[in-house]
Write a protein that holds these residues in place. Structure first.
Motif, PDB file in Angstrom:
ATOM      1  N   VAL A 107       0.840  -1.202   0.000  1.00  0.00           N
ATOM      2  CA  VAL A 107       0.000   0.000   0.000  1.00  0.00           C
ATOM      3  C   VAL A 107       0.874   1.251   0.000  1.00  0.00           C
ATOM      4  O   VAL A 107       0.616   2.221  -0.729  1.00  0.00           O
ATOM      5  N   SER A 108       1.920   1.216   0.804  1.00  0.00           N
ATOM      6  CA  SER A 108       2.833   2.357   0.872  1.00  0.00           C
ATOM      7  C   SER A 108       3.469   2.646  -0.480  1.00  0.00           C
ATOM      8  O   SER A 108       3.553   3.800  -0.911  1.00  0.00           O
ATOM      9  N   TYR A 154      -2.501  -3.226  -4.625  1.00  0.00           N
ATOM     10  CA  TYR A 154      -1.198  -3.873  -4.549  1.00  0.00           C
ATOM     11  C   TYR A 154      -0.479  -3.859  -5.901  1.00  0.00           C
ATOM     12  O   TYR A 154       0.749  -3.747  -5.961  1.00  0.00           O
ATOM     13  N   LYS A 155      -1.253  -3.968  -6.976  1.00  0.00           N
ATOM     14  CA  LYS A 155      -0.648  -3.914  -8.301  1.00  0.00           C
ATOM     15  C   LYS A 155      -0.018  -2.555  -8.569  1.00  0.00           C
ATOM     16  O   LYS A 155       0.997  -2.442  -9.274  1.00  0.00           O
ATOM     17  N   ASP A 198      -9.756   6.648   1.047  1.00  0.00           N
ATOM     18  CA  ASP A 198      -9.703   8.077   1.375  1.00  0.00           C
ATOM     19  C   ASP A 198      -8.260   8.512   1.641  1.00  0.00           C
ATOM     20  O   ASP A 198      -7.827   9.587   1.209  1.00  0.00           O
ATOM     21  N   ALA A 199      -7.514   7.657   2.359  1.00  0.00           N
ATOM     22  CA  ALA A 199      -6.115   7.979   2.658  1.00  0.00           C
ATOM     23  C   ALA A 199      -5.263   7.945   1.392  1.00  0.00           C
ATOM     24  O   ALA A 199      -4.378   8.786   1.202  1.00  0.00           O
ATOM     25  N   LYS A 206       0.842   6.895   5.782  1.00  0.00           N
ATOM     26  CA  LYS A 206       0.704   6.228   7.082  1.00  0.00           C
ATOM     27  C   LYS A 206      -0.735   5.797   7.350  1.00  0.00           C
ATOM     28  O   LYS A 206      -0.988   4.683   7.807  1.00  0.00           O
ATOM     29  N   ARG A 207      -1.687   6.675   7.052  1.00  0.00           N
ATOM     30  CA  ARG A 207      -3.088   6.352   7.311  1.00  0.00           C
ATOM     31  C   ARG A 207      -3.559   5.201   6.420  1.00  0.00           C
ATOM     32  O   ARG A 207      -4.350   4.355   6.852  1.00  0.00           O
TER      33      ARG A 207
END
Length: 228
Positions: A107-108, A154-155, A198-199, A206-207
């Protein structure tokens, strides 16, 4: 010696192998069934059933089954019947601990790469999951949408290595997502999805990571009580 080198460099009389083989196609389709939760724990299938469903002979199905068994996605349950391997509490804890790290990292990495079109599709999937009613067919729709949402993110990490690891982890645990609907986890999970998207839209690294970890942790806690 020069003559030997010349023979070594000469073109070989071979036919180029096609990349997309029947075995690969059957393997991918069988894997999709598992990743989307269409094969639930306790449900059994046979090689012949899969062969008939895919419209192929038993041979490519056997090859696919061998690969999926090696990946701990399928196991022999009785005679010629195949099913989802038993998930022990210890195995669930191990898978969850790994997912918390790997999927949060994915995600990061995805945050700077997500395009408006992908974010719009994530919104559509969340709305679709919000409107699903609690019945068996709706559960299948939810699980497919849930998988599409996570894997689209993830992709966007743009790491084939990371994506392959996550897919391997999901092959071992995603069939058990079938058990979560009766405990109300689908509703809670979709709240985490909304927080994550939303993040991501706000580029809040981080969120977004915390949201996917909360989603994984809540589902694992419910599964742990069921398995106990």
């Amino acid at each position: 010696m020069s003559e030997l080198r010349a023979r070594t460099r000469a073109p070989l009389s071979v036919v180029r192998v096609q990349r997309a083989t029947m075995q690969d196609d059957v393997y991918r389709q069988a894997k999709e069934l598992i990743l989307n939760g269409e094969l639930a724990p306790g449900q059994s299938i046979t090689i012949q059933w899969l062969a008939d469903a895919f419209g192929v002979s038993a041979m490519p199905v056997r090859e696919a089954i061998l690969r999926l068994t090696a990946e701990k996605a399928l196991t022999v349950v009785a005679g010629r019947s195949l099913g989802i391997p038993h998930l022990s509490r210890e195995r669930l804890v191990d898978l969850t601990r790994t997912r918390l790290e790997i999927e949060a990292l994915a995600v990061s990495w995805a945050v700077p790469n997500l395009q408006p079109g992908t974010l719009a599709r994530l919104d559509e999937l969340i709305a679709e999951m919000d409107n699903i009613k609690p019945d068996k067919e709706a559960r299948k729709v939810y699980l497919r949408a849930n998988r599409e949402l996570h894997f689209a993110i993830y992709k966007a990490s743009r790491s084939e290595t990371m994506f392959a690891i996550i897919e391997s982890l999901w092959l071992q645990v995603s069939p058990y997502f079938n058990l979560l609907q009766e405990r109300g986890n689908f509703v809670i999970s979709n709240r985490h999805h909304r927080a994550m998207v939303d993040a991501l839209r706000a580029r809040d690294n981080k969120r977004a990571m915390l949201a996917v970890q909360a989603d994984i942790s809540d589902a694992a806690r419910v599964l742990e009580t069921i398995l106990a």
